[in-house]
Design a protein around this motif. Structure first.
Motif, PDB file in Angstrom:
ATOM      1  N   ALA A   6      16.586 -14.047 -31.556  1.00  0.00           N
ATOM      2  CA  ALA A   6      16.167 -12.752 -31.468  1.00  0.00           C
ATOM      3  C   ALA A   6      14.771 -12.197 -31.214  1.00  0.00           C
ATOM      4  O   ALA A   6      14.256 -11.181 -30.784  1.00  0.00           O
ATOM      5  CB  ALA A   6      16.724 -11.957 -32.726  1.00  0.00           C
ATOM      6  N   GLU A   7      13.671 -13.397 -31.370  1.00  0.00           N
ATOM      7  CA  GLU A   7      12.379 -13.420 -31.306  1.00  0.00           C
ATOM      8  C   GLU A   7      11.803 -14.071 -30.130  1.00  0.00           C
ATOM      9  O   GLU A   7      10.614 -14.032 -29.767  1.00  0.00           O
ATOM     10  CB  GLU A   7      11.856 -13.816 -32.526  1.00  0.00           C
ATOM     11  N   ARG A   8      12.823 -14.554 -29.254  1.00  0.00           N
ATOM     12  CA  ARG A   8      12.269 -15.166 -27.829  1.00  0.00           C
ATOM     13  C   ARG A   8      12.222 -14.135 -27.032  1.00  0.00           C
ATOM     14  O   ARG A   8      13.110 -13.202 -26.736  1.00  0.00           O
ATOM     15  CB  ARG A   8      12.982 -16.398 -27.435  1.00  0.00           C
TER      16      ARG A   8
ATOM     17  N   VAL B  33      11.983 -21.138 -32.857  1.00  0.00           N
ATOM     18  CA  VAL B  33      11.970 -19.583 -33.068  1.00  0.00           C
ATOM     19  C   VAL B  33      13.297 -19.116 -32.895  1.00  0.00           C
ATOM     20  O   VAL B  33      14.160 -19.465 -32.111  1.00  0.00           O
ATOM     21  CB  VAL B  33      10.932 -19.327 -31.876  1.00  0.00           C
TER      22      VAL B  33
END
Length: 115
Positions: A9-11, A6
């Motif tokens: 920036a999406e965690r 992942v």
């Protein structure tokens, strides 16, 4: 294996507490007003944050006579801009509550009295 990763920036999530946004709003109100009337309390903000939206209520004291509408509008614009910039939140509502008016005339007449 690399396809399952992942992107950073999406965690996770970033949460900004209401009190932090209130501090930003309070400082923005001070910036918008410039100087505070003699004897006035500093502006105070209360904020409710829901997701990426902040609803703000600013309480303040102003000099009288003065253009109250212009000063309140300047506070609304500055609070909206600073919260948007520093916290990344939308600000659909900034309610400005004028708690007290400090009369320039009564201050000057009171200073001239001698007991």
């Amino acid at each position: 294996m690399a396809a399952d990763r992942v992107a950073p920036a999406e965690r996770g999530a970033t949460t900004i507490a209401d009190r932090v946004v209130a501090k930003i709003a309070t400082q923005a109100a001070r910036e918008a007003l410039g100087r505070r009337p003699e004897g006035a309390s500093p502006p105070h903000a209360m904020v409710v944050v829901h997701h990426d939206t902040a609803r703000v209520r600013v309480s303040l004291e102003l000099d009288y006579p003065g253009d109250i509408g212009r000063q309140c509008g300047a506070v609304r614009r500055q609070v909206t801009q600073r919260v948007r910039t520093l916290a990344g939140m939308e600000v659909p509502e900034v309610a400005v509550q004028v708690e007290r008016l400090h009369s320039v005339h009564s201050r000057h007449s009171a200073q001239g009295r001698i007991r």
